[in-house]
Write a protein that holds these residues in place. Structure first.
Motif, PDB file in Angstrom:
ATOM      1  N   VAL A 184       0.802  -1.529  -0.413  1.00 42.32           N
ATOM      2  CA  VAL A 184       0.388   0.305   0.058  1.00 42.32           C
ATOM      3  C   VAL A 184       0.452   1.782   0.598  1.00 42.32           C
ATOM      4  O   VAL A 184       1.996   1.148   0.694  1.00 42.32           O
ATOM      5  N   GLU A 185       0.421   2.354  -0.517  1.00 39.42           N
ATOM      6  CA  GLU A 185       1.119   3.461  -0.824  1.00 39.42           C
ATOM      7  C   GLU A 185       0.153   4.414   0.283  1.00 39.42           C
ATOM      8  O   GLU A 185      -0.530   4.883   0.456  1.00 39.42           O
ATOM      9  N   ILE A 186       0.906   5.223   1.229  1.00 35.72           N
ATOM     10  CA  ILE A 186       0.669   5.672   2.423  1.00 35.72           C
ATOM     11  C   ILE A 186       0.821   7.184   2.520  1.00 35.72           C
ATOM     12  O   ILE A 186       1.719   7.413   1.960  1.00 35.72           O
ATOM     13  N   ASP A 187       0.035   7.826   3.082  1.00 40.31           N
ATOM     14  CA  ASP A 187      -0.310   9.485   2.992  1.00 40.31           C
ATOM     15  C   ASP A 187       1.200  10.271   4.001  1.00 40.31           C
ATOM     16  O   ASP A 187       0.712   9.212   4.918  1.00 40.31           O
ATOM     17  N   TRP A 188       1.809  10.738   3.525  1.00 37.47           N
ATOM     18  CA  TRP A 188       2.767  11.333   3.511  1.00 37.47           C
ATOM     19  C   TRP A 188       2.580  12.204   5.098  1.00 37.47           C
ATOM     20  O   TRP A 188       3.787  12.432   6.236  1.00 37.47           O
ATOM     21  N   ALA A 189       1.441  12.844   5.336  1.00 41.75           N
ATOM     22  CA  ALA A 189       1.005  13.759   6.339  1.00 41.75           C
ATOM     23  C   ALA A 189       0.283  12.779   7.558  1.00 41.75           C
ATOM     24  O   ALA A 189       0.183  13.354   8.327  1.00 41.75           O
ATOM     25  N   ASP A 190       0.169  11.593   7.326  1.00 45.34           N
ATOM     26  CA  ASP A 190      -0.819  10.799   8.015  1.00 45.34           C
ATOM     27  C   ASP A 190      -0.456   9.205   8.224  1.00 45.34           C
ATOM     28  O   ASP A 190      -0.801   8.676   7.122  1.00 45.34           O
ATOM     29  N   ASP A 191       0.534   8.981   8.991  1.00 46.46           N
ATOM     30  CA  ASP A 191       1.326   7.617   8.134  1.00 46.46           C
ATOM     31  C   ASP A 191       0.513   6.460   9.202  1.00 46.46           C
ATOM     32  O   ASP A 191       0.122   4.895   8.396  1.00 46.46           O
ATOM     33  N   GLU A 192      -0.486   6.238   9.089  1.00 43.57           N
ATOM     34  CA  GLU A 192      -1.896   5.558   8.910  1.00 43.57           C
ATOM     35  C   GLU A 192      -3.158   5.219   8.024  1.00 43.57           C
ATOM     36  O   GLU A 192      -4.267   4.761   8.198  1.00 43.57           O
ATOM     37  N   ARG A 193      -2.352   6.624   7.151  1.00 48.35           N
ATOM     38  CA  ARG A 193      -3.679   6.192   6.236  1.00 48.35           C
ATOM     39  C   ARG A 193      -3.033   6.123   4.638  1.00 48.35           C
ATOM     40  O   ARG A 193      -2.344   6.520   4.286  1.00 48.35           O
ATOM     41  N   ILE A 194      -3.840   5.311   4.045  1.00 54.44           N
ATOM     42  CA  ILE A 194      -3.332   4.543   3.061  1.00 54.44           C
ATOM     43  C   ILE A 194      -4.610   5.251   1.339  1.00 54.44           C
ATOM     44  O   ILE A 194      -4.919   5.332   1.239  1.00 54.44           O
ATOM     45  N   MET A 195      -3.173   5.417   1.280  1.00 56.93           N
ATOM     46  CA  MET A 195      -3.760   6.392  -0.187  1.00 56.93           C
ATOM     47  C   MET A 195      -4.422   5.371  -1.347  1.00 56.93           C
ATOM     48  O   MET A 195      -5.609   5.577  -1.686  1.00 56.93           O
ATOM     49  N   SER A 196      -4.008   4.298  -1.529  1.00 61.89           N
ATOM     50  CA  SER A 196      -3.926   3.813  -2.942  1.00 61.89           C
ATOM     51  C   SER A 196      -2.939   2.242  -2.309  1.00 61.89           C
ATOM     52  O   SER A 196      -2.263   2.127  -1.408  1.00 61.89           O
ATOM     53  N   TYR A 197      -4.344   1.077  -2.839  1.00 67.26           N
ATOM     54  CA  TYR A 197      -3.505  -0.451  -2.538  1.00 67.26           C
ATOM     55  C   TYR A 197      -2.442  -0.681  -4.087  1.00 67.26           C
ATOM     56  O   TYR A 197      -3.379  -0.353  -5.288  1.00 67.26           O
ATOM     57  N   ILE A 198      -1.121  -0.735  -3.726  1.00 69.39           N
ATOM     58  CA  ILE A 198      -0.736  -1.668  -5.205  1.00 69.39           C
ATOM     59  C   ILE A 198      -0.758  -2.468  -5.044  1.00 69.39           C
ATOM     60  O   ILE A 198      -0.209  -3.476  -6.976  1.00 69.39           O
ATOM     61  N   ALA A 199      -0.855  -3.790  -4.962  1.00 65.17           N
ATOM     62  CA  ALA A 199      -0.118  -5.326  -4.928  1.00 65.17           C
ATOM     63  C   ALA A 199      -1.270  -6.013  -3.761  1.00 65.17           C
ATOM     64  O   ALA A 199      -1.065  -5.701  -3.327  1.00 65.17           O
ATOM     65  N   THR A 200      -1.503  -7.184  -4.070  1.00 63.55           N
ATOM     66  CA  THR A 200      -2.248  -8.691  -3.398  1.00 63.55           C
ATOM     67  C   THR A 200      -0.701  -8.716  -2.464  1.00 63.55           C
ATOM     68  O   THR A 200      -1.191  -9.072  -1.303  1.00 63.55           O
ATOM     69  N   ASP A 201       0.760  -8.765  -2.780  1.00 66.27           N
ATOM     70  CA  ASP A 201       1.262  -9.373  -2.568  1.00 66.27           C
ATOM     71  C   ASP A 201       2.610  -9.441  -2.921  1.00 66.27           C
ATOM     72  O   ASP A 201       3.334  -7.786  -3.324  1.00 66.27           O
ATOM     73  N   GLN A 202       4.406  -9.309  -1.717  1.00 65.76           N
ATOM     74  CA  GLN A 202       5.342  -8.857  -2.163  1.00 65.76           C
ATOM     75  C   GLN A 202       5.628  -9.510  -3.094  1.00 65.76           C
ATOM     76  O   GLN A 202       6.506  -8.963  -4.620  1.00 65.76           O
ATOM     77  N   GLN A 203       5.357 -11.100  -3.585  1.00 63.26           N
ATOM     78  CA  GLN A 203       5.791 -11.070  -5.061  1.00 63.26           C
ATOM     79  C   GLN A 203       4.903 -10.379  -6.057  1.00 63.26           C
ATOM     80  O   GLN A 203       6.205 -10.551  -7.038  1.00 63.26           O
ATOM     81  N   SER A 204       4.182 -10.133  -6.084  1.00 66.05           N
ATOM     82  CA  SER A 204       3.433  -9.360  -7.175  1.00 66.05           C
ATOM     83  C   SER A 204       3.880  -8.378  -7.125  1.00 66.05           C
ATOM     84  O   SER A 204       4.132  -8.024  -8.502  1.00 66.05           O
TER      85      SER A 204
END
Length: 170
Positions: free
Chosen positions: A104-124
Motif C-alpha cells: 500500500v501507499e501511505i499518506d506522507w502527512a498521516d502515516d496511518e492513512r492508506i492512499m492507494s493499494y498497489i499489489a496483493t502481496d510482496q511477490q506481485s
C-alpha cells in the motif's frame, strides 16, 4: 517473483552503456545508476513470502529506482502495529499492510492513512516492478509499451489495484 529472481531478471534486462549511446550525454550513467542492485555479504533468512523484505535485507537496493518506486536501506525498515514501511512512491511511503500482506501507499502527512493499494502481496509487487521496467525499456528503445493495463492488473492480483496503475501508463 522471489527477491533472487527479481535481481536476476532486472540485471538481465538492464542495457549496457553502449546501448544508450544515442541518449543525451550523462543519461546512461544516471539511468544505469538507478538500476544498480548491489550484493551484500552474508544472507539473512526470511520467510518465502517476504520477497520485498528479503530483497532489502540481502541486496543493496538503496539506489534502485523503477519509474517512481524506490526502496529504503535495510537499516531504515520501520514497523508499526499495522505496517512495515519499506520504500517510496515518489514522496509517499510504501508499506506492507500486515493484516493482509498487501502493498500500500501511505499518506506522507498521516502515516496511518492508506492512499492507494498497489499489489496483493510482496511477490506481485516485485513482478509489477519488473513489468514496469520492461515497459520503460520498451518505450525507451521503440516508443511502444510491452505490457498493457490488463496484463499489469493481472500481475498485481486484482482489479482493486488498477486505479494506481492508470497514472503509471499514461
Amino acid at each position: 517473483m522471489t527477491a533472487a529472481e527479481f535481481v536476476t531478471a532486472i540485471r538481465a534486462i538492464t542495457p549496457n552503456e553502449s546501448e544508450l549511446s544515442m541518449m543525451p550525454e550523462g543519461f546512461a550513467q544516471i539511468y544505469l545508476g538507478e538500476l544498480h542492485i548491489g550484493d551484500k555479504k552474508g544472507h539473512r533468512i526470511t520467510e518465502s513470502n517476504d520477497a520485498v523484505i528479503d530483497l532489502i535485507n540481502n541486496y543493496d537496493v538503496s539506489k534502485l529506482t523503477i519509474m517512481i518506486f524506490s526502496f529504503v536501506k535495510s537499516d531504515d525498515l520501520r514497523e508499526t502495529d499495522r505496517f512495515i514501511y519499506f520504500g517510496w512512491r515518489e514522496a509517499f511511503p510504501l508499506a506492507i499492510l500486515k493484516a493482509t500482506g498487501e502493498i500500500v501507499e501511505i499518506d506522507w502527512a498521516d502515516d496511518e492513512r492508506i492512499m492507494s493499494y498497489i499489489a496483493t502481496d510482496q511477490q506481485s509487487y516485485l513482478d509489477l516492478l519488473f513489468a514496469l521496467q520492461e515497459n520503460n525499456l520498451s518505450t525507451l528503445f521503440s516508443e511502444t509499451q510491452k505490457w498493457d493495463m490488463e496484463h499489469l492488473v493481472n500481475i498485481t492480483g486484482d482489479s482493486k489495484y488498477q486505479p494506481h496503475l492508470m497514472d503509471l501508463l499514461s
